[in-house]
Design an enzyme around this catalytic site. Structure first.
Site, PDB file in Angstrom:
ATOM      1  N   GLU C  29     -41.708  38.601  25.652  1.00 16.60           N
ATOM      2  CA  GLU C  29     -41.909  37.251  25.922  1.00 16.60           C
ATOM      3  C   GLU C  29     -43.090  36.713  25.011  1.00 16.60           C
ATOM      4  O   GLU C  29     -44.413  36.999  25.673  1.00 16.60           O
ATOM      5  CB  GLU C  29     -42.442  36.375  27.277  1.00 16.60           C
ATOM      6  CG  GLU C  29     -40.447  36.702  27.946  1.00 16.60           C
ATOM      7  CD  GLU C  29     -40.850  37.288  29.892  1.00 16.60           C
ATOM      8  OE1 GLU C  29     -41.710  36.767  30.004  1.00 16.60           O
ATOM      9  OE2 GLU C  29     -39.546  37.456  29.963  1.00 16.60           O
ATOM     10  N   LEU C  58     -36.453  34.238  28.709  1.00 21.01           N
ATOM     11  CA  LEU C  58     -37.021  35.035  29.779  1.00 21.01           C
ATOM     12  C   LEU C  58     -36.146  36.376  30.288  1.00 21.01           C
ATOM     13  O   LEU C  58     -35.663  35.198  31.779  1.00 21.01           O
ATOM     14  CB  LEU C  58     -37.574  33.889  30.318  1.00 21.01           C
ATOM     15  CG  LEU C  58     -38.438  33.796  31.906  1.00 21.01           C
ATOM     16  CD1 LEU C  58     -39.962  32.029  31.924  1.00 21.01           C
ATOM     17  CD2 LEU C  58     -38.746  34.915  32.342  1.00 21.01           C
ATOM     18  N   GLU C  60     -36.386  40.328  31.331  1.00 23.60           N
ATOM     19  CA  GLU C  60     -37.035  41.285  31.242  1.00 23.60           C
ATOM     20  C   GLU C  60     -35.236  42.081  30.865  1.00 23.60           C
ATOM     21  O   GLU C  60     -35.478  43.276  30.028  1.00 23.60           O
ATOM     22  CB  GLU C  60     -37.702  41.665  32.193  1.00 23.60           C
ATOM     23  CG  GLU C  60     -38.636  41.217  32.125  1.00 23.60           C
ATOM     24  CD  GLU C  60     -38.873  39.721  32.997  1.00 23.60           C
ATOM     25  OE1 GLU C  60     -38.372  39.511  33.185  1.00 23.60           O
ATOM     26  OE2 GLU C  60     -40.374  38.994  32.190  1.00 23.60           O
ATOM     27  N   PHE C  83     -46.090  41.515  32.035  1.00 26.65           N
ATOM     28  CA  PHE C  83     -46.706  41.793  33.462  1.00 26.65           C
ATOM     29  C   PHE C  83     -46.186  43.112  33.869  1.00 26.65           C
ATOM     30  O   PHE C  83     -44.688  42.927  34.357  1.00 26.65           O
ATOM     31  CB  PHE C  83     -47.330  40.789  34.136  1.00 26.65           C
ATOM     32  CG  PHE C  83     -48.799  40.018  33.963  1.00 26.65           C
ATOM     33  CD1 PHE C  83     -49.324  40.310  34.883  1.00 26.65           C
ATOM     34  CD2 PHE C  83     -48.160  38.777  34.010  1.00 26.65           C
ATOM     35  CE1 PHE C  83     -50.749  39.665  34.072  1.00 26.65           C
ATOM     36  CE2 PHE C  83     -49.037  38.161  32.797  1.00 26.65           C
ATOM     37  CZ  PHE C  83     -50.603  38.559  33.982  1.00 26.65           C
ATOM     38  N   ILE C  87     -41.325  44.097  35.433  1.00 25.23           N
ATOM     39  CA  ILE C  87     -39.846  44.911  34.776  1.00 25.23           C
ATOM     40  C   ILE C  87     -39.157  44.795  35.576  1.00 25.23           C
ATOM     41  O   ILE C  87     -37.723  45.245  35.355  1.00 25.23           O
ATOM     42  CB  ILE C  87     -41.079  45.982  34.663  1.00 25.23           C
ATOM     43  CG1 ILE C  87     -40.619  46.601  33.991  1.00 25.23           C
ATOM     44  CG2 ILE C  87     -41.109  46.739  35.651  1.00 25.23           C
ATOM     45  CD1 ILE C  87     -41.281  47.683  33.063  1.00 25.23           C
ATOM     46  N   PHE C  88     -39.203  44.453  37.120  1.00 27.97           N
ATOM     47  CA  PHE C  88     -37.819  44.496  38.243  1.00 27.97           C
ATOM     48  C   PHE C  88     -36.790  44.428  37.906  1.00 27.97           C
ATOM     49  O   PHE C  88     -35.820  45.000  37.631  1.00 27.97           O
ATOM     50  CB  PHE C  88     -38.695  44.339  39.859  1.00 27.97           C
ATOM     51  CG  PHE C  88     -39.698  45.586  39.951  1.00 27.97           C
ATOM     52  CD1 PHE C  88     -39.476  46.715  39.804  1.00 27.97           C
ATOM     53  CD2 PHE C  88     -40.975  44.805  40.110  1.00 27.97           C
ATOM     54  CE1 PHE C  88     -40.722  47.694  40.041  1.00 27.97           C
ATOM     55  CE2 PHE C  88     -42.197  46.220  40.252  1.00 27.97           C
ATOM     56  CZ  PHE C  88     -41.976  46.928  39.781  1.00 27.97           C
ATOM     57  N   HIS C 129     -49.390  39.546  39.874  1.00 26.64           N
ATOM     58  CA  HIS C 129     -50.200  40.074  38.520  1.00 26.64           C
ATOM     59  C   HIS C 129     -51.275  41.354  38.515  1.00 26.64           C
ATOM     60  O   HIS C 129     -51.858  41.777  37.939  1.00 26.64           O
ATOM     61  CB  HIS C 129     -51.047  39.172  37.685  1.00 26.64           C
ATOM     62  CG  HIS C 129     -50.154  37.122  37.246  1.00 26.64           C
ATOM     63  ND1 HIS C 129     -49.522  37.089  38.685  1.00 26.64           N
ATOM     64  CD2 HIS C 129     -49.481  37.516  36.633  1.00 26.64           C
ATOM     65  CE1 HIS C 129     -48.986  35.832  37.936  1.00 26.64           C
ATOM     66  NE2 HIS C 129     -49.081  36.375  36.829  1.00 26.64           N
TER      67      HIS C 129
HETATM   68  C1  LIG Z   1     -39.671  37.680  36.228  1.00 26.79           C
HETATM   69  C2  LIG Z   1     -41.432  36.528  35.289  1.00 26.79           C
HETATM   70  N1  LIG Z   1     -41.190  36.917  33.200  1.00 26.79           N
HETATM   71  C3  LIG Z   1     -42.395  36.532  33.743  1.00 26.79           C
HETATM   72  C4  LIG Z   1     -43.051  35.620  33.875  1.00 26.79           C
HETATM   73  C5  LIG Z   1     -44.359  35.069  33.108  1.00 26.79           C
HETATM   74  N2  LIG Z   1     -44.258  34.232  33.065  1.00 26.79           N
HETATM   75  C6  LIG Z   1     -44.917  33.194  34.180  1.00 26.79           C
HETATM   76  S1  LIG Z   1     -44.301  31.669  33.955  1.00 26.79           S
HETATM   77  C7  LIG Z   1     -43.309  31.262  32.400  1.00 26.79           C
HETATM   78  C8  LIG Z   1     -42.563  30.317  31.872  1.00 26.79           C
HETATM   79  C9  LIG Z   1     -41.905  29.936  32.377  1.00 26.79           C
HETATM   80  O1  LIG Z   1     -41.246  29.114  31.799  1.00 26.79           O
HETATM   81  P1  LIG Z   1     -40.391  27.776  32.850  1.00 26.79           P
HETATM   82  O2  LIG Z   1     -39.311  28.352  33.504  1.00 26.79           O
HETATM   83  O3  LIG Z   1     -39.938  26.823  31.011  1.00 26.79           O
HETATM   84  O4  LIG Z   1     -41.310  26.789  33.732  1.00 26.79           O
HETATM   85  P2  LIG Z   1     -42.986  26.085  33.530  1.00 26.79           P
HETATM   86  O5  LIG Z   1     -44.187  27.258  32.837  1.00 26.79           O
HETATM   87  O6  LIG Z   1     -42.509  25.106  32.115  1.00 26.79           O
HETATM   88  O7  LIG Z   1     -42.893  25.404  34.180  1.00 26.79           O
HETATM   89  C10 LIG Z   1     -43.558  32.957  32.054  1.00 26.79           C
HETATM   90  C11 LIG Z   1     -42.661  33.558  30.778  1.00 26.79           C
HETATM   91  C12 LIG Z   1     -43.078  35.815  35.176  1.00 26.79           C
HETATM   92  N3  LIG Z   1     -44.089  35.150  35.728  1.00 26.79           N
HETATM   93  N4  LIG Z   1     -42.254  36.383  35.953  1.00 26.79           N
END
Ligand SMILES: Cc1ncc(C[n+]2csc(CCOP(=O)(O)OP(=O)(O)O)c2C)c(N)n1
Ligand SMILES: Cc1ncc(C[n+]2csc(CCOP(=O)(O)OP(=O)(O)O)c2C)c(N)n1
Ligand SMILES: [Mg+2]
Ligand SMILES: [Mg+2]
Lengths: 372, 376, 324
Positions: C29, C58, C60, C83, C87-88, C129
């Site tokens: 990502e 998005l 994992e 992060f 990973i889970f 985190h």
């Molecule tokens: C399982 C997981 N993978 C990666 C992340 C890191 N992360 C946080 S927000 C995000 C993007 C989320 O995008 P979206 O679902 O479109 O929501 P938005 O932030 O645009 O409101 C990512 C990859 C996370 N929080 N949880």
């Protein structure tokens, strides 16, 4: 991705083609004021972050109508399973800005006792606003479970479950929509398609023709709405909650909107979002859009905005000031709430930490004995 | 139903339940049509023999393919030599067609020392590297992601390989179905997803698996076409699969092929299906037996003489029996295989654990010749 | 020789491997244009193209599941999990698939790949985190678990991990990303997996640590030295398979041992070291083994500095085993 025409209610002149939003003048103004409050809260958080007083925040500009429109369709007995970008849903239902600010500061008055990052709110009053978890998608199946439980217990409850375009790729999305479809659970899935998942554009998130179409894979209706049109979002969510309450099961709503800032205060979008795109979306500002409707209904003047902005600015500034004055949570909060009762091994670890902190002189007031 | 401009129309059915031709057939080679019959029959014969061995306690477990022979043989017959087949529990018969030696098949069912997986997997988990048929873990759906990754690799390497990924109706609820179909759509990976909808996931019927019982419609969620065929019509399965393999090979990306069939036996040899499903339902599907249907078709065409099927069956059974006899006599598995293949080399801690284990095994007389200690 | 931060060394390692081996593909990502949320993959897309460094949806589970297939079919995937806390969703693919493929196929199929992910606390990341999940993965035969603590090791271990025939979980201590600097040779070099590193010599007490705890322990050892206690600090740097001989040798030299990690104590990696000592070196011991670890609680946010072992907690333990 082909564009599916989204549902719109407010036209370019502020007309609504005879649609009755079912809101009193006061309620309409409450929607408006809440959007202004979200923007004010957002702005002050960015300032606090830049000046190093809080560690992190999540920009909200541009998506106020989606949040407030959806929240306005929910009753106090309903539950909200929010994402970290849903300030407006809490504010709409009467959560006090200062209670949100306590979380931003992670202080002793924070409902989650400084354990979570900022913007990870949790409230049970005045509406169930379920504790936000950072891992994307995990709350979707939980919403389905809660709605299923309400259904089994015969309670009038609909779960509003909000997530992003990126969230549709998560495992929770697949499991939750599948289960909700099979169980006909009273859930409204609100996908806030704000164009980006951090730096991944929606077009690279999936090859499907938009996100609403994914509903069909789970045998439920999918609806696309203009997320910058508060009344369109409200209309879609009202209809979905009515269907859910009538036992017809879940709906997936895709609200098309745009994240006008970075993903978070740690992100600089200029490296991946073209400037023209921001310019284009700035013209579609959801607050201005609602103003055209209010003005057409004789409820709005520029002075009204100035007056309300003054109010909400004062409110969030006071909230920030109050929250900043509260100290950090006591050391014991590291060890409590892991289980209902503190088990012996954690108690021992807490005692040792407390002893050491006392020796180092950085324990909080509260005597020599570990207070739990 | 048109898929993309580059492929012909896919018909749901070619053969009616009585074996009569319902739709104009492509030009088939007679020998090929007869071969397909032998493959179908082999699957059934192997399956029945394995069930017998299981009932007599010689092997531990069988995931029966009865009723699904056409779905498997038809779809897999469209694959080219270089294509890969990512299987679930019930595609072992197709592996035989693609080149898995019967002896290895039986060795795997015995989990003996001739098993290429060294007896580490439970029964009914086949692999055959030479025909690009990787080993399946028992975890439902996981192979879907592997197939997509491998297809992506093929695309990156610029080789013409299509990856046929098989899974059941139940697996559409699994995580990798969602993740991997999504990735495949975004990557336009050369994959044909074959969902073998046999009506049941152990005791869970389709109605409890999903609110979208038309599984092919799940494809739109990932921006790919979905096609359904009669899974008991071997020719329909083959034609649909061929069209989608060609499409993928031509760079048009993945597609979902749903083959509707029925699991006539229990989920496995450990399952009693009478507890959860009606005999009527089973009866109705027995009448649609894919092999009987195809046999009638061949007979009508004059490609199979009266009594010929019995002769073929007898020779298949004889081959299976002699293979079973040979595999029963296989050597026991060397103990060292307990700790080998965990890593490329056996690391020190595993060598030490094995040596300690061996000391006890030797003390109690359990060790065989060749089970010697590792140097530390 | 250039002086790099740990994250720059990771970037350099990726760069070097991608240059040497065209089968190396970096994905995850936000790794492409953005260069990863910590910038570990900065400029890789520009230099090697979107074919070799690209974003994924998005998921994992999708990232690791497809990485396995890529590895089986001749690519060398280097997947980033944004992060370690996230990973889970991929736990199944890592634990049941990548780690077991070689064994279950009798060596016919393998999944040589690297999963890179930042782990550990120190950035005010709260529960999600900040986690240190190494113990879950060290309980997984077939997987290798590597944790660097210096820029030199980060690059050398990463290049070695990418070349390794088995799947490697490469945990990067995010607290050290920019806080440690060191000399890093240009171009190719490797640091062997399953070797330890002597951070500091000392004949009185042995401290085992890894990742972000290495500088903490070093500082504690320096304070101890002021009080006349000489501490041998050992950076384990590969947890699985562990260099047991080196560990036991170090134990036998002092008979006084402290094990330090950020992760919770119960069933943590320190328990393994303690058990190993009990089994193989009990006769050398002058004092009980002390573990200095995170608490058996989730990771807090505001009070994270109390949660994470600091040099004073480590010093306290060193003095305790020394004076025992
Ligand atoms: C399982 C997981 N993978 C990666 C992340 C890191 N992360 C946080 S927000 C995000 C993007 C989320 O995008 P979206 O679902 O479109 O929501 P938005 O932030 O645009 O409101 C990512 C990859 C996370 N929080 N949880
Ligand atoms: C992740 C996982 N959950 C549960 C099981 C147990 N299990 C084995 S087969 C099966 C049903 C699979 O049904 P389907 O995908 O329709 O395939 P079929 O057996 O019908 O061929 C279940 C639940 C499993 N192997 N893996
Ligand atoms: Mg988004
Ligand atoms: Mg099934």
């Amino acid at each position: 991705m082909k564009a599916t025409e989204p549902l719109q209610v407010i036209d370019s002149k502020g007309g609504v083609n005879g649609y009755d939003p079912g809101l009193s003048e006061d309620e309409l103004m409450h929607c408006y004021r809440t959007m202004l409050a979200v923007r004010a809260f957002d702005a002050i958080c960015l300032k606090l972050q830049r000046s190093g007083r809080i560690g992190f925040s999540i920009p909200n500009e541009g998506i106020e109508a989606t949040q407030v429109g959806a929240a306005s369709a929910m009753k106090k007995t309903d539950w909200i399973f929010p994402s970290y970008r849903d300030f407006g849903m809490a504010l709409y239902h009467g959560v006090k800005p200062v209670d949100m600010m306590h979380n931003m500061f992670g202080n002793a008055s924070d409902n989650s006792r400084g354990r979570q990052m900022p913007v990870h709110f949790t409230f049970v009053e005045p509406i169930k606003f379920v504790s936000i978890s950072s891992p994307i998608g995990t709350h979707l199946p939980q919403a389905v479970g809660a709605a299923f439980a309400a259904q089994r217990r015969g309670e009038d409850m609909v779960a509003l479950c909000s997530f992003g375009d990126g969230g549709t790729s998560s495992l929770g999305f697949h499991s939750a929509l599948n289960f909700a479809g099979v169980w006909k659970a009273p859930v409204v899935f609100l996908c806030q398609n704000n164009g980006w998942a951090i730096s991944c554009p929606a077009e690279e998130q999936t090859a499907s023709d938009g996100f609403a179409i994914k509903a069909d894979a789970y045998g439920m209706p999918g609806v696309v709405v203009d997320g910058n049109d508060l009344l369109a979002v409200r209309k879609a969510v009202v209809e979905a909650t009515e269907a859910a309450r009538a036992g017809k099961g879940p709906t997936l709503i895709e609200a098309k909107t745009f994240r006008m800032g970075g993903h978070s205060t740690s992100d600089d979008p200029s490296g991946y979002v073209p400037k023209e795109v921001f310019d284009e979306w700035r013209k579609k500002d959801p607050i201005k859009r609602f103003e055209t409707y209010l003005a057409a209904s004789g409820l709005w003047t520029p002075e009204k905005r100035a007056e309300l902005e003054k109010e909400v600015d004062a409110e969030v500034s006071a909230a920030a000031k109050d929250a900043q004055a509260v100290g950090p949570p006591p050391l014991e909060t590291v060890f409590s709430d892991v289980y209902a009762e503190i088990p012996a091994h954690i108690r021992a670890q807490g005692q040792a930490a407390f002893d050491l902190a006392t020796r180092k002189g950085d324990a909080q007031s509260g005597g020599g004995e570990f207070p739990l | 139903m048109t898929i993309v401009d580059s492929t012909s129309e896919i018909r749901e059915q070619y053969l009616g339940a009585d074996g009569a031709v319902t739709s104009e057939l492509p030009d088939y080679d007679d020998a090929w049509l007869r071969d397909i019959f032998v493959h179908l029959l082999r699957v059934r014969c192997v399956d029945q023999r394995m069930l017998k061995l299981q009932r007599s306690g010689r092997i531990g477990f069988v995931g029966s393919m009865l009723g699904q022979e056409a779905a498997m043989i038809g779809t897999a017959a469209a694959l080219r030599r270089q294509d890969w087949m990512w299987s679930g529990l019930r595609e072992g018969g197709a592996a035989l067609m693609r080149g898995l030696p019967l002896s290895e098949y039986v060795a795997q069912m015995y989990c003996n020392s001739n098993d290429t997986a060294k007896g580490r997997q439970m029964c009914n988990h086949f692999q055959h590297k030479d025909s690009n048929y990787p080993s399946w873990s028992s975890v439902i759906g996981t192979q879907i992601a592997h197939g997509v990754g491998a297809a992506f690799a093929a695309k990156r390497k610029g080789v013409d390989e299509v990856h046929a990924v098989y899974f059941g109706d139940g697996a559409t609820s699994s995580n990798p179905f969602h993740s991997a179909m999504n990735f495949a759509g975004v990557w336009k990976a050369p994959v044909v997803f074959v969902c073998v909808n046999n009506g049941w996931a152990i005791s869970v019927p389709a109605s409890q698996q999903t609110a979208q019982p038309d599984y092919a419609r799940k494809a739109a969620a990932y921006g790919m076409p979905g096609v359904t065929v009669d899974g008991n019509d071997v020719l329909a399965c083959c034609e649909a699969s061929k069209a989608l393999v060609e499409r993928a090979s031509a760079g048009h990306g993945p597609a979902l092929l749903v083959v509707n069939t029925y699991r006539l036996m229990g989920h496995s040899s450990s399952d009693d299906p009478t507890k959860y499903r009606d005999a009527d339902e089973v009866d109705s599907w027995e009448k649609r037996d894919p092999i009987a249907r195809y046999k009638k078709f061949l007979e009508t065409r004059g490609l199979l003489a009266e009594g010929e099927a019995d002769t073929i069956e007898a020779s298949l059974l004889a081959e299976i029996d002699s293979t079973v006899h040979a595999e029963e006599a296989a050597q026991p598995m060397p103990l060292k295989s307990l700790v080998e293949d965990v890593y490329a080399d056996v690391p020190r801690h595993l060598r030490a654990q094995y040596n300690e284990f061996l000391r006890v095994a030797e003390r109690f007389g359990d060790a065989q010749r060749g089970d010697g200690a590792f140097p530390l | 020789m250039p002086t790099l931060t740990l994250i720059q060394a990771v970037n350099d390692g990726l760069h070097t491997s991608m240059k040497e081996d065209p089968s190396v593909h970096v994905f995850g990502e936000d790794v492409a244009k953005k260069g990863g949320v910590f910038l570990a993959t900065e400029n890789l897309e520009t230099e090697f193209g979107t074919e070799r460094c690209f974003n994924t949806p998005l998921s994992e589970d999708g990232i690791i599941g497809t990485a396995i297939g890529m590895a089986m079919n001749g690519l060398r995937p280097v997947a980033e999990i944004q992060f370690q806390d996230f990973i889970f969703p991929a736990f199944d693919q890592i634990v049941s698939e990548a780690a077991k493929l070689r064994y279950r196929s009798g060596g016919q199929y393998t999944a040589p790949m690297v999963i890179r992910t930042p782990y550990g606390g120190g950035i005010r990341g709260g529960l999600y985190h900040s986690q240190s999940g190494e113990a879950y993965f060290c309980h997984t035969p077939g997987l290798k678990v590597v944790i660097p603590s210096t820029p030199y090791d980060a690059k050398g271990l990463l290049i070695a991990s990418i070349a390794d025939p088995d799947p490697v979980l490469f945990l990067e201590p995010k607290a050290l990303y920019r806080s440690v600097k060191g000399e890093v040779p240009e171009g190719h070099y490797t640091v062997d997996l399953s070797t330890t590193r002597d951070v500091r010599e000392g004949g009185d007490v042995t401290v085992f640590c890894y990742g972000a705890m290495v500088p903490v322990c070093t500082k504690a050892a320096e304070s101890a030295a002021e009080g006349g206690i000489e501490t041998h600090v050992v950076d384990l740097r590969t947890l699985l398979p562990l260099d047991e001989e080196a560990v036991l040798d170090a134990v036998k030299r002092t008979g006084r041992v402290v094990v330090v990690h950020e992760a919770p104590r119960f069933c943590g990696f320190g328990a393994e070291i303690s058990a190993m000592i009990a089994e193989h070196a009990i006769e050398y011991m002058e004092a009980p083994v002390i573990r200095v670890t995170g608490f058996d609680t989730p990771f807090p946010n505001t009070l994270e500095h109390h949660y994470m072992p600091d040099h004073r907690r480590v010093l306290d333990a060193i003095e305790h085993v020394y004076n025992f």
